[in-house]
Motif scaffolding. Structure first.
Motif, PDB file in Angstrom:
ATOM      1  N   ALA A 146      10.615   2.991  -9.629  1.00 50.66           N
ATOM      2  CA  ALA A 146      11.873   2.896  -8.894  1.00 50.66           C
ATOM      3  C   ALA A 146      11.834   3.742  -7.627  1.00 50.66           C
ATOM      4  O   ALA A 146      12.301   3.320  -6.555  1.00 50.66           O
ATOM      5  CB  ALA A 146      13.026   3.339  -9.798  1.00 50.66           C
ATOM      6  N   ALA A 147      11.271   4.944  -7.735  1.00 51.83           N
ATOM      7  CA  ALA A 147      11.191   5.812  -6.554  1.00 51.83           C
ATOM      8  C   ALA A 147      10.304   5.193  -5.485  1.00 51.83           C
ATOM      9  O   ALA A 147      10.626   5.244  -4.288  1.00 51.83           O
ATOM     10  CB  ALA A 147      10.645   7.184  -6.966  1.00 51.83           C
ATOM     11  N   ALA A 148       9.182   4.596  -5.877  1.00 51.18           N
ATOM     12  CA  ALA A 148       8.300   3.959  -4.902  1.00 51.18           C
ATOM     13  C   ALA A 148       8.989   2.787  -4.218  1.00 51.18           C
ATOM     14  O   ALA A 148       8.837   2.573  -3.009  1.00 51.18           O
ATOM     15  CB  ALA A 148       7.019   3.494  -5.595  1.00 51.18           C
ATOM     16  N   SER A 149       9.766   2.030  -4.967  1.00 51.33           N
ATOM     17  CA  SER A 149      10.485   0.896  -4.376  1.00 51.33           C
ATOM     18  C   SER A 149      11.509   1.357  -3.354  1.00 51.33           C
ATOM     19  O   SER A 149      11.668   0.747  -2.287  1.00 51.33           O
ATOM     20  CB  SER A 149      11.173   0.086  -5.485  1.00 51.33           C
ATOM     21  N   VAL A 174      18.569  15.942 -10.716  1.00 52.16           N
ATOM     22  CA  VAL A 174      18.987  14.545 -10.801  1.00 52.16           C
ATOM     23  C   VAL A 174      18.082  13.724  -9.892  1.00 52.16           C
ATOM     24  O   VAL A 174      18.213  13.794  -8.676  1.00 52.16           O
ATOM     25  CB  VAL A 174      20.457  14.341 -10.369  1.00 52.16           C
ATOM     26  N   ASP A 175      17.154  12.983 -10.468  1.00 50.64           N
ATOM     27  CA  ASP A 175      16.398  12.005  -9.696  1.00 50.64           C
ATOM     28  C   ASP A 175      16.085  10.824 -10.603  1.00 50.64           C
ATOM     29  O   ASP A 175      16.383  10.848 -11.804  1.00 50.64           O
ATOM     30  CB  ASP A 175      15.132  12.597  -9.073  1.00 50.64           C
ATOM     31  N   GLN A 208       0.833  -1.207   0.000  1.00 42.19           N
ATOM     32  CA  GLN A 208       0.000   0.000   0.000  1.00 42.19           C
ATOM     33  C   GLN A 208       0.866   1.255   0.000  1.00 42.19           C
ATOM     34  O   GLN A 208       0.548   2.234  -0.675  1.00 42.19           O
ATOM     35  CB  GLN A 208      -0.935  -0.018   1.212  1.00 42.19           C
ATOM     36  N   THR A 209       1.971   1.219   0.758  1.00 48.16           N
ATOM     37  CA  THR A 209       2.905   2.353   0.750  1.00 48.16           C
ATOM     38  C   THR A 209       3.500   2.540  -0.637  1.00 48.16           C
ATOM     39  O   THR A 209       3.598   3.670  -1.146  1.00 48.16           O
ATOM     40  CB  THR A 209       4.018   2.141   1.774  1.00 48.16           C
ATOM     41  N   TRP A 210       3.893   1.427  -1.244  1.00 50.82           N
ATOM     42  CA  TRP A 210       4.463   1.494  -2.600  1.00 50.82           C
ATOM     43  C   TRP A 210       3.459   2.106  -3.562  1.00 50.82           C
ATOM     44  O   TRP A 210       3.797   2.982  -4.364  1.00 50.82           O
ATOM     45  CB  TRP A 210       4.849   0.089  -3.053  1.00 50.82           C
ATOM     46  N   THR A 211       2.216   1.639  -3.492  1.00 47.79           N
ATOM     47  CA  THR A 211       1.183   2.148  -4.395  1.00 47.79           C
ATOM     48  C   THR A 211       0.929   3.634  -4.170  1.00 47.79           C
ATOM     49  O   THR A 211       0.769   4.404  -5.123  1.00 47.79           O
ATOM     50  CB  THR A 211      -0.122   1.360  -4.201  1.00 47.79           C
ATOM     51  N   THR A 212       0.914   4.040  -2.889  1.00 45.10           N
ATOM     52  CA  THR A 212       0.663   5.448  -2.577  1.00 45.10           C
ATOM     53  C   THR A 212       1.756   6.344  -3.149  1.00 45.10           C
ATOM     54  O   THR A 212       1.478   7.385  -3.764  1.00 45.10           O
ATOM     55  CB  THR A 212       0.574   5.644  -1.058  1.00 45.10           C
ATOM     56  N   VAL A 213       3.012   5.934  -2.966  1.00 45.63           N
ATOM     57  CA  VAL A 213       4.123   6.738  -3.474  1.00 45.63           C
ATOM     58  C   VAL A 213       4.113   6.774  -4.998  1.00 45.63           C
ATOM     59  O   VAL A 213       4.307   7.833  -5.622  1.00 45.63           O
ATOM     60  CB  VAL A 213       5.463   6.179  -2.956  1.00 45.63           C
ATOM     61  N   ALA A 229      17.262  12.846  -2.307  1.00 46.59           N
ATOM     62  CA  ALA A 229      16.571  13.614  -3.347  1.00 46.59           C
ATOM     63  C   ALA A 229      16.522  12.839  -4.658  1.00 46.59           C
ATOM     64  O   ALA A 229      15.517  12.874  -5.382  1.00 46.59           O
ATOM     65  CB  ALA A 229      17.267  14.961  -3.548  1.00 46.59           C
ATOM     66  N   VAL A 230      17.618  12.129  -4.963  1.00 47.99           N
ATOM     67  CA  VAL A 230      17.654  11.323  -6.184  1.00 47.99           C
ATOM     68  C   VAL A 230      16.660  10.170  -6.090  1.00 47.99           C
ATOM     69  O   VAL A 230      15.938   9.868  -7.039  1.00 47.99           O
ATOM     70  CB  VAL A 230      19.073  10.793  -6.441  1.00 47.99           C
ATOM     71  N   LEU A 231      16.596   9.539  -4.936  1.00 51.79           N
ATOM     72  CA  LEU A 231      15.782   8.339  -4.783  1.00 51.79           C
ATOM     73  C   LEU A 231      14.286   8.638  -4.671  1.00 51.79           C
ATOM     74  O   LEU A 231      13.462   7.909  -5.213  1.00 51.79           O
ATOM     75  CB  LEU A 231      16.239   7.542  -3.562  1.00 51.79           C
ATOM     76  N   LEU A 232      13.944   9.722  -3.969  1.00 52.36           N
ATOM     77  CA  LEU A 232      12.526  10.012  -3.756  1.00 52.36           C
ATOM     78  C   LEU A 232      11.834  10.501  -5.019  1.00 52.36           C
ATOM     79  O   LEU A 232      10.640  10.272  -5.215  1.00 52.36           O
ATOM     80  CB  LEU A 232      12.361  11.044  -2.639  1.00 52.36           C
TER      81      LEU A 232
END
Length: 379
Positions: A273-276, A339-340, A97-102, A304-307
């Motif tokens: 990728a960001a959600a993961s 850069v993200d 659910q967190t993954w889906t939300t992001v 910042a890159v990952l989010l």
């Protein structure tokens, strides 16, 4: 009797080939396609397949040629309906659910600006003549870089929209250094982003100045670095349907459809990728890193890159990271729009892997160094 009257049976009329009317074709010789064989021959000659009918090779070949995105979507919908209960059970897990939300939040934030960028890119490609850019930008590439960087102030958008615009500028003859400087500056110094930063940091108005100044400097440095070290063969723009010969309306929508499909696909990959990363990185790690001045800067730069948060919303995330210093959070705000994960993914799709593998790491290093320098002076 004339020579024409003396034609022997079966030879056909003068000037013609094949069998005479009413004469059976010899054994082993088929009548022309689409013509019924003479009565009594015992043979039927098939006519050519009409439009929409199965071509030679059977129904398999016809199906292979007809299955497209609509058919695939219909099949997926059928599968979702058939297996709705197992799917609902699977997505009820908290981490999923967190993954889906992001994932959804990244897509919702980015998609309007991606569409805006694609529309503006199509306008540039179809309605703006090449001579306009020759007049609007200085002839010397080194002077065109700061002008293109400052042009980001007047275009409210995020990094998702700046990628197709930069690609369209390069196609219209703008020097790549100026187009890339615009790509980096537009998401960070436009009025919407700076206003959002002021609202997020009401007690620290210097954050607005620091963000705008640092982002502008990074954009110009990267443009000048490209002039010095960049190579044109590193940029491989994807093939866009030839717009020449089309009416303006048809050419505009052709360019829009191409860029939406191309850039949108890479946006989805970046959002996934960001959600993961959001699910896999424990929050307690951030608290540990915040206590070290050097590690805190690097941690927020990597975060910042990952989010991969849209530049219109990242200021509120940075403001919530109160355990970190203002300089560290400035690094977060400067690095993120340049850069993200989703931006790098879109750069790969828009300019090629060779370009992104060089440009993104260099931008990351320059952004961190410039943001730390500006933060040391401003705060």
């Amino acid at each position: 009797m004339t020579s024409a009257d003396q034609a022997t049976p079966g030879s056909g009329a003068p000037g013609t080939t094949g069998q005479a009317a009413g004469v059976d074709a010899p054994a082993g010789v088929d009548a022309p396609a689409g013509v019924d064989a003479p009565a009594g021959s015992g043979r039927t000659v098939p006519a050519p397949a009409a439009a929409g009918e199965s071509p030679a090779g059977g129904p398999g070949r016809w199906l292979r040629g007809r299955i497209g995105s609509v058919e695939v979507l219909a099949a997926l919908l059928v599968l979702l309906v058939a297996f709705r209960e197992p799917i609902a059970t699977a997505i009820s897990a908290p981490r999923l659910q967190t993954w889906t939300t992001v994932f959804v939040s990244v897509m919702v934030q980015a998609m309007p600006f991606l569409v805006f960028g694609v529309l503006l890119s199509a306008v540039i490609a179809v309605f703006v003549p090449r001579s306009f850019w020759a007049r609007a930008l200085p002839r010397h590439p080194a002077l065109a870089v700061p002008v293109a960087s400052a042009a980001g102030v007047v275009l409210p958008g995020c990094e998702c929209g700046s990628v197709p615009i930069a690609g369209s500028l390069i196609r219209r003859g703008v020097t790549p250094a100026a187009a890339l400087a615009f790509l980096l500056a537009a998401p960070a110094i436009n009025p919407i982003v700076l206003t959002a930063t002021a609202v997020a940091f009401p007690a620290n108005p210097e954050m607005v100045l620091g963000r705008g100044l640092a982002s502008l400097v990074v954009a110009m440095i990267m443009g000048w670095l490209w002039l010095r070290l960049g190579r044109t063969d590193w940029i491989r723009l994807p093939h866009r349907p030839d717009l020449d010969g089309l009416g303006r309306g048809a050419a505009f929508w052709s360019a829009v459809r191409h860029d939406v499909v191309h850039a949108g696909g890479f946006l989805v990959l970046g959002a996934m990728a960001a959600a993961s990363i959001n699910v896999l990185v424990p929050e307690r790690w951030l608290q540990t890193l915040a206590d070290d001045p050097v590690l805190s800067v690097l941690a927020l730069a990597v975060l910042a890159v990952l989010l991969s948060i849209c530049s219109e919303a990242d200021a509120f995330v940075a403001a919530s990271l109160s355990q970190f210093s203002l300089t560290s959070r400035l690094v977060f705000l400067v690095v993120g729009p340049m850069v993200d994960l989703k931006l790098v993914s879109m750069q790969v799709g828009a300019f090629g892997r060779r370009f992104a593998s060089r440009f993104a790491p260099a931008t990351f290093v320059v952004a961190v160094l410039v943001a730390v320098g500006v933060g040391t002076v401003v705060f």
